[in-house]
Motif scaffolding. Structure first.
Motif: not given
Length: 130
Positions: A31-36, A118-119, A121-122, A126
């Protein structure tokens, strides 16, 4: 026989306990690797639950149709009364499934909104500024 059941239950319990102790480390790394990731999982789970609830609703609707036909086909008073009780029960279960479906649709909408937030915010993080 009773001892073998107890031994089996104990072994199963130990397996579950040790398996649960090992799982959080691997889950946290994924879960730490993938945002959201949490939101994506929630949306997927909500969609699966909606599919199950929809299937139940359709099944209950079919039962109501079948019960209505049984009321029409009933020959005497006792059969007709029994068919009417079955129809009332089927309608009640259909209404319950309808409410559950409506609630699940709302849960799915909220999960999708959380994922979109969430997306959003990401996305600025990026995209580099020119």
């Amino acid at each position: 026989m009773q001892k073998s059941t107890r031994v089996t239950a104990t072994l199963a319990g130990l397996t579950l306990t040790f398996g649960a102790l090992m799982a959080p480390g691997s889950y946290a790394a994924e879960t730490a690797k993938a945002p959201c990731a949490k939101e994506t999982t929630q949306v997927a789970n909500a969609e699966d639950a909606l599919a199950r609830v929809t299937a139940v609703f359709e099944k209950q609707a079919a039962k109501v149709k079948k019960a209505k036909k049984a009321v029409v086909k009933a020959d005497n008073r006792s059969e007709k009364a029994k068919a009417k009780r079955a129809l009332a029960s089927a309608k009640e279960k259909k209404e319950h499934a309808k409410k559950a479906k409506k609630a699940q649709v709302q849960r799915l909408a909220k999960a999708q909104a959380r994922l979109a937030d969430c997306q959003a915010k990401q996305a600025p993080a990026e995209t580099p500024a020119a």
